[in-house]
Motif scaffolding. Structure first.
Motif, PDB file in Angstrom:
ATOM      1  N   TYR A 170       0.699  -1.531   0.008  1.00 24.61           N
ATOM      2  CA  TYR A 170      -0.615   0.016   0.034  1.00 24.61           C
ATOM      3  C   TYR A 170       0.856   1.149  -0.028  1.00 24.61           C
ATOM      4  N   TYR A 171       1.710   1.638   0.784  1.00 17.07           N
ATOM      5  CA  TYR A 171       2.964   1.924   0.439  1.00 17.07           C
ATOM      6  C   TYR A 171       3.154   3.035  -0.736  1.00 17.07           C
ATOM      7  N   VAL A 172       3.364   1.535  -1.772  1.00 13.66           N
ATOM      8  CA  VAL A 172       4.038   1.643  -3.306  1.00 13.66           C
ATOM      9  C   VAL A 172       2.889   2.235  -4.050  1.00 13.66           C
ATOM     10  N   GLY A 173       1.633   1.765  -3.567  1.00 12.34           N
ATOM     11  CA  GLY A 173       0.409   2.534  -4.249  1.00 12.34           C
ATOM     12  C   GLY A 173      -0.291   4.200  -3.931  1.00 12.34           C
ATOM     13  N   LEU A 174       0.421   4.763  -2.393  1.00 16.89           N
ATOM     14  CA  LEU A 174       0.099   5.286  -1.825  1.00 16.89           C
ATOM     15  C   LEU A 174       1.312   6.028  -2.786  1.00 16.89           C
ATOM     16  N   PHE A 175       2.470   6.243  -3.186  1.00 16.65           N
ATOM     17  CA  PHE A 175       3.063   6.353  -2.908  1.00 16.65           C
ATOM     18  C   PHE A 175       3.305   7.165  -4.852  1.00 16.65           C
ATOM     19  N   PHE A 176       2.496   7.077  -6.249  1.00 11.48           N
ATOM     20  CA  PHE A 176       2.158   6.725  -7.137  1.00 11.48           C
ATOM     21  C   PHE A 176       1.194   7.537  -7.400  1.00 11.48           C
ATOM     22  N   SER A 177       0.157   7.785  -5.848  1.00 14.36           N
ATOM     23  CA  SER A 177      -0.943   8.940  -5.418  1.00 14.36           C
ATOM     24  C   SER A 177      -0.973  10.227  -4.677  1.00 14.36           C
ATOM     25  N   VAL A 178      -0.056  10.423  -4.389  1.00 15.89           N
ATOM     26  CA  VAL A 178       0.795  11.581  -3.951  1.00 15.89           C
ATOM     27  C   VAL A 178       1.789  12.074  -4.691  1.00 15.89           C
ATOM     28  N   ASN A 179       2.894  11.741  -5.552  1.00 11.23           N
ATOM     29  CA  ASN A 179       4.201  12.137  -5.884  1.00 11.23           C
ATOM     30  C   ASN A 179       3.390  12.917  -7.291  1.00 11.23           C
ATOM     31  N   GLN A 180       4.038  14.231  -6.833  1.00 11.62           N
ATOM     32  CA  GLN A 180       3.361  14.862  -8.314  1.00 11.62           C
ATOM     33  C   GLN A 180       2.418  14.855  -8.498  1.00 11.62           C
ATOM     34  N   THR A 181       1.562  15.485  -7.601  1.00  5.55           N
ATOM     35  CA  THR A 181       0.215  16.202  -7.841  1.00  5.55           C
ATOM     36  C   THR A 181      -0.033  17.224  -7.076  1.00  5.55           C
ATOM     37  N   ILE A 182      -0.763  17.863  -7.454  1.00  5.75           N
ATOM     38  CA  ILE A 182      -1.588  19.189  -7.035  1.00  5.75           C
ATOM     39  C   ILE A 182      -3.318  19.112  -6.505  1.00  5.75           C
TER      40      ILE A 182
END
Length: 286
Positions: free
Chosen positions: A112-124
């Motif tokens: 879930y941490y990997v999924g979370l990374f792609f969720s919050v990385n480089q987004t506003i």
């Protein structure tokens, strides 16, 4: 199962804090995860999204998919030294997916941490993590295949069964999860695996809905979860897909903690690609 089971196939929850999200993750066992930078995005395969972008009829996707696989096979020797056996479609599609082509495979992670990374990385904007109830989907898929009197129903979810579904292209709607035999470095680093819809002429979400409840002919409305701790049994026993919305105000706190866990572009993407992506961290000068 409750009589209103069909109402609980898709669920949705908006987190109240980073700690709230950690508690939720710790309470859902044997699920898999996919991060979206925008919470408005739905679950679509790249094959499905490509048809939408090119205004192709979704009913034509099986033929489009055949053309893509055939073209990739015929030209793969120009780029690759080793490639799969001709009839191993799962491995062929894994290669196409890895190199950025459109396929019916949808990337998920066991972490879930990997999924979370792609969720919050480089987004506003508000992001999301889609959580797939792997145990429930496998159980319901087995039940469905048994009802159809398929001799190989106990192999549901195996690579052989997935290859059969990919070859047929238009089986009755189901979703299964599978790991390819050959796991490239990026997939390994991201603890990745694939979700695969069996009916190529329907959307991924429609396939998923009918996996959990074969009598549900319309896409269900998402059930809003107010308190995940009091509705945990519903989530694990009835919900096939949980969409966790993450307001933008929590992103920086989450990213800082993920970095301390060594979950970064550099660790998730091998080689110079990951290193280059990691340079976005230089904006954090605190």
């Amino acid at each position: 199962m409750s009589e209103n089971h069909s109402e609980n196939i898709f669920c949705e929850y908006t987190i109240k804090s980073w700690n709230d999200l950690r508690k939720l993750f710790s309470n859902i066992d044997n699920w898999i995860f996919r991060g979206h930078a925008d919470s408005r995005w739905t679950l679509q395969t790249t094959l499905e999204r490509g048809a939408e972008m090119n205004k192709s009829n979704i009913r034509d996707i099986p033929q489009i998919e055949k053309n893509i696989i055939d073209k990739f096979k015929r030209r793969a020797s120009n780029y690759l030294d080793n490639y799969p056996e001709d009839d191993n479609l799962l491995e062929w599609l894994s290669l196409i997916q890895h190199h950025g082509g459109p396929t019916r495979l949808l990337d998920f992670s066991k972490s879930y941490y990997v999924g979370l990374f792609f969720s919050v990385n480089q987004t506003i904007t508000e992001s999301a993590v889609y959580c797939l109830n792997r145990k429930l989907i496998h159980q319901k898929g087995l039940e469905t295949e048994e009802k159809r009197y398929r001799e190989d129903f106990l192999e549901f979810g195996s690579r052989a069964h997935c290859n059969f579904a990919l070859k047929e292209q238009t089986l009755s709607p189901l979703v299964t999860t599978v790991e390819p035999y050959n796991i490239h470095e990026r997939l390994s680093r991201q603890q990745g695996l694939f979700a695969i819809p069996f009916e190529g002429r329907q959307t991924f979400e429609y396939n998923l809905s009918l996996t959990v409840n074969s009598y549900q002919k319309e896409l269900p409305q998402s059930k809003k979860i107010k308190n995940h701790e009091t509705e945990l049994k519903l989530l694990n026993d009835e919900c096939g897909l949980l969409k966790i919305k993450i307001p933008a105000k929590f992103h920086n706190e989450i990213k800082r903690d993920l970095k301390l866990m060594n979950i970064t572009n550099e660790t998730l993407f091998p080689g110079i690609d990951g290193f280059s992506k990691s340079l976005f961290n230089e904006y954090d000068i605190k």
